[in-house]
Design a protein around this motif. Structure first.
Motif, mmCIF file in Angstrom:
data_model
loop_
_atom_site.group_PDB
_atom_site.id
_atom_site.type_symbol
_atom_site.label_atom_id
_atom_site.label_comp_id
_atom_site.label_asym_id
_atom_site.label_seq_id
_atom_site.Cartn_x
_atom_site.Cartn_y
_atom_site.Cartn_z
ATOM 1 N N ARG A 256 0.848 -1.196 0.000
ATOM 2 C CA ARG A 256 0.000 0.000 0.000
ATOM 3 C C ARG A 256 0.887 1.252 0.000
ATOM 4 O O ARG A 256 1.069 1.913 1.021
ATOM 5 N N LYS A 257 1.426 1.574 -1.186
ATOM 6 C CA LYS A 257 2.356 2.689 -1.336
ATOM 7 C C LYS A 257 1.993 3.449 -2.605
ATOM 8 O O LYS A 257 2.097 2.897 -3.703
ATOM 9 N N TYR A 258 1.609 4.701 -2.458
ATOM 10 C CA TYR A 258 1.246 5.518 -3.610
ATOM 11 C C TYR A 258 2.483 6.207 -4.170
ATOM 12 O O TYR A 258 3.351 6.666 -3.423
ATOM 13 N N GLY A 259 2.562 6.290 -5.487
ATOM 14 C CA GLY A 259 3.661 7.001 -6.130
ATOM 15 C C GLY A 259 4.839 6.124 -6.496
ATOM 16 O O GLY A 259 5.786 6.608 -7.117
ATOM 17 N N VAL A 260 4.806 4.841 -6.121
ATOM 18 C CA VAL A 260 5.877 3.916 -6.490
ATOM 19 C C VAL A 260 5.462 3.247 -7.795
ATOM 20 O O VAL A 260 4.604 2.363 -7.810
ATOM 21 N N VAL A 261 6.040 3.685 -8.906
ATOM 22 C CA VAL A 261 5.590 3.233 -10.229
ATOM 23 C C VAL A 261 6.786 2.894 -11.110
ATOM 24 O O VAL A 261 7.916 3.319 -10.853
ATOM 25 N N ASN A 262 6.500 2.143 -12.170
ATOM 26 C CA ASN A 262 7.481 1.871 -13.221
ATOM 27 C C ASN A 262 7.077 2.678 -14.452
ATOM 28 O O ASN A 262 6.002 2.458 -15.014
ATOM 29 N N VAL A 263 7.913 3.616 -14.839
ATOM 30 C CA VAL A 263 7.619 4.475 -15.982
ATOM 31 C C VAL A 263 8.012 3.743 -17.268
ATOM 32 O O VAL A 263 9.031 3.050 -17.322
ATOM 33 N N GLN A 264 7.195 3.900 -18.306
ATOM 34 C CA GLN A 264 7.517 3.319 -19.609
ATOM 35 C C GLN A 264 8.919 3.786 -20.002
ATOM 36 O O GLN A 264 9.195 4.993 -20.008
ATOM 37 N N PRO A 265 9.831 2.869 -20.298
ATOM 38 C CA PRO A 265 11.250 3.229 -20.468
ATOM 39 C C PRO A 265 11.515 4.397 -21.410
ATOM 40 O O PRO A 265 12.388 5.231 -21.142
ATOM 41 N N GLU A 266 10.774 4.481 -22.494
ATOM 42 C CA GLU A 266 11.017 5.550 -23.466
ATOM 43 C C GLU A 266 10.777 6.941 -22.882
ATOM 44 O O GLU A 266 11.249 7.943 -23.432
ATOM 45 N N PHE A 267 10.014 7.010 -21.790
ATOM 46 C CA PHE A 267 9.651 8.312 -21.214
ATOM 47 C C PHE A 267 10.179 8.494 -19.790
ATOM 48 O O PHE A 267 9.744 9.388 -19.062
ATOM 49 N N ALA A 268 11.129 7.660 -19.369
ATOM 50 C CA ALA A 268 11.534 7.616 -17.961
ATOM 51 C C ALA A 268 12.563 8.674 -17.564
ATOM 52 O O ALA A 268 12.787 8.891 -16.373
ATOM 53 N N ALA A 269 13.156 9.358 -18.530
ATOM 54 C CA ALA A 269 14.257 10.260 -18.205
ATOM 55 C C ALA A 269 13.868 11.379 -17.244
ATOM 56 O O ALA A 269 14.654 11.788 -16.395
ATOM 57 N N GLY A 270 12.634 11.854 -17.335
ATOM 58 C CA GLY A 270 12.210 12.974 -16.492
ATOM 59 C C GLY A 270 11.573 12.566 -15.181
ATOM 60 O O GLY A 270 11.052 13.428 -14.462
ATOM 61 N N GLY A 271 11.594 11.285 -14.843
ATOM 62 C CA GLY A 271 10.957 10.836 -13.616
ATOM 63 C C GLY A 271 9.457 10.603 -13.817
ATOM 64 O O GLY A 271 8.926 10.770 -14.919
ATOM 65 N N SER A 272 8.789 10.250 -12.724
ATOM 66 C CA SER A 272 7.371 9.901 -12.811
ATOM 67 C C SER A 272 6.433 11.086 -12.605
ATOM 68 O O SER A 272 5.261 11.027 -12.965
ATOM 69 N N GLY A 273 6.933 12.163 -11.977
ATOM 70 C CA GLY A 273 6.065 13.277 -11.607
ATOM 71 C C GLY A 273 5.343 13.063 -10.291
ATOM 72 O O GLY A 273 4.628 13.947 -9.799
ATOM 73 N N LEU A 274 5.530 11.868 -9.691
ATOM 74 C CA LEU A 274 4.831 11.525 -8.447
ATOM 75 C C LEU A 274 5.771 11.514 -7.244
ATOM 76 O O LEU A 274 5.383 11.098 -6.162
ATOM 77 N N GLU A 275 6.980 11.995 -7.430
ATOM 78 C CA GLU A 275 7.977 11.898 -6.352
ATOM 79 C C GLU A 275 7.516 12.591 -5.069
ATOM 80 O O GLU A 275 7.796 12.120 -3.962
ATOM 81 N N ALA A 276 6.784 13.698 -5.182
ATOM 82 C CA ALA A 276 6.399 14.472 -3.998
ATOM 83 C C ALA A 276 5.378 13.762 -3.131
ATOM 84 O O ALA A 276 5.208 14.116 -1.959
ATOM 85 N N VAL A 277 4.649 12.770 -3.681
ATOM 86 C CA VAL A 277 3.598 12.126 -2.898
ATOM 87 C C VAL A 277 3.905 10.670 -2.605
ATOM 88 O O VAL A 277 3.043 9.925 -2.163
ATOM 89 N N LYS A 278 5.136 10.230 -2.835
ATOM 90 C CA LYS A 278 5.488 8.856 -2.495
ATOM 91 C C LYS A 278 5.329 8.641 -1.002
ATOM 92 O O LYS A 278 5.752 9.459 -0.191
ATOM 93 N N ASP A 279 4.716 7.500 -0.627
ATOM 94 C CA ASP A 279 4.571 7.161 0.798
ATOM 95 C C ASP A 279 5.941 6.856 1.404
ATOM 96 O O ASP A 279 6.810 6.342 0.749
#
Length: 279
Positions: A256-279
């Motif tokens: 039960r952790k929000y913001g922990v994701v795997n970004v599609q590799p082609e678009f991963a360079a900029g991060g997920s955009g969810l870093e501020a709300v990771k549990d």
């Protein structure tokens, strides 16, 4: 005879539920067996002003109630709460719940739940307070993929499996961008909200970007499940794609952790955009 689709397959039959906002009383739209869900249940509770209180027991399910329209009085275990738009209430398993309409337009609630072993306390979440908390409210991305994200039941609430919140786009923008997935930890569904006609969006769910398994037009009240795969979406020009996201952890507590994701590799360079709300 055509074989039944597997529960975790991405198909229109298992992952798309149209027009769940129409109706009265308490009704179920998403459940294991009838959709691609494994743990997540979703339904709607709609009462008109003057309707009798609605009572039910949630047995072995923890429950999240989110007020989408109107206002509702909710009683659980001797405690009473009043929910207005986008307020949320976490209700532990083995509870008796009473809901009363408390606005001239009645009340319209989303009900999400999942089976759990643990019993956690009743917890009320004010949308006004969420908007003031930078860990729960953030503006992610930049046009044309900017969205306003609000975590209702996340790290701010003790629970076993369920997570939920609301996301609002800019007109014509993409959301859930960059494309990401989290199926080993969390299953998810989107309920599309506040999209008055003629607004619509396009929701994709795919494991192969060259051949998406689901490309679905969505309007207010529709639901799309994401049993696996990346799931970006886009609003039609001039309108927003807005949704309540609902998740259930695969392993109670641990996942039960929000913001922990795997970004599609082609678009991963900029991060997920969810870093501020990771549990």
């Amino acid at each position: 005879m055509q074989a039944e689709p597997k529960q975790n397959e991405i198909t229109k039959e298992t992952c798309y539920v149209p027009a769940t906002h129409r109706g009265k009383g308490r009704r179920t739209a998403v459940a294991p067996g009838r959709t691609a869900s494994r743990f997540l249940h979703y339904g709607r509770i709609t009462l008109d002003a003057g309707d009798a209180p609605l009572e039910f027991e949630n047995a072995g399910h923890e429950t999240g109630l989110v007020c989408l329209k109107g206002a509702a009085g909710i009683s659980v275990g001797g405690e009473s709460f009043r929910l207005v738009q986008y307020d949320a209430l976490y209700v532990p398993r083995d509870s008796r719940i009473e809901i009363r309409p408390e606005a001239v337009e009645g009340c319209d609630l989303a009900e999400l739940s999942a089976p759990v072993e643990g019993r956690y306390p009743v917890q009320f979440v004010s949308f006004t307070e969420v908007r003031r908390n930078p860990k729960l409210h953030l503006i992610a991305g930049e046009p044309p993929n900017q969205r306003d994200m609000n975590v209702l039941l996340g790290s701010n609430v003790r629970a076993g499996r369920i997570l939920t919140g609301v996301t609002f786009s800019r007109p014509g923008n993409w959301t859930s961008w960059p494309p990401h997935e989290h199926s080993s930890m969390l299953e998810e569904a989107y309920l599309y909200i506040d999209m008055p006609e003629p607004a619509f969006g396009i929701q994709l769910v795919y494991t192969d970007p060259a051949s998406p398994e689901l490309v679905q037009v969505v309007r207010e009240g529709d639901v799309v499940l994401m049993p696996k795969g990346y799931h970006p979406n886009v609003a039609a020009p001039g309108g927003q794609i807005n949704f309540m996201w609902m998740m259930a952890a695969v392993r109670e507590g641990e996942d039960r952790k929000y913001g922990v994701v795997n970004v599609q590799p082609e678009f991963a360079a900029g991060g997920s955009g969810l870093e501020a709300v990771k549990d």
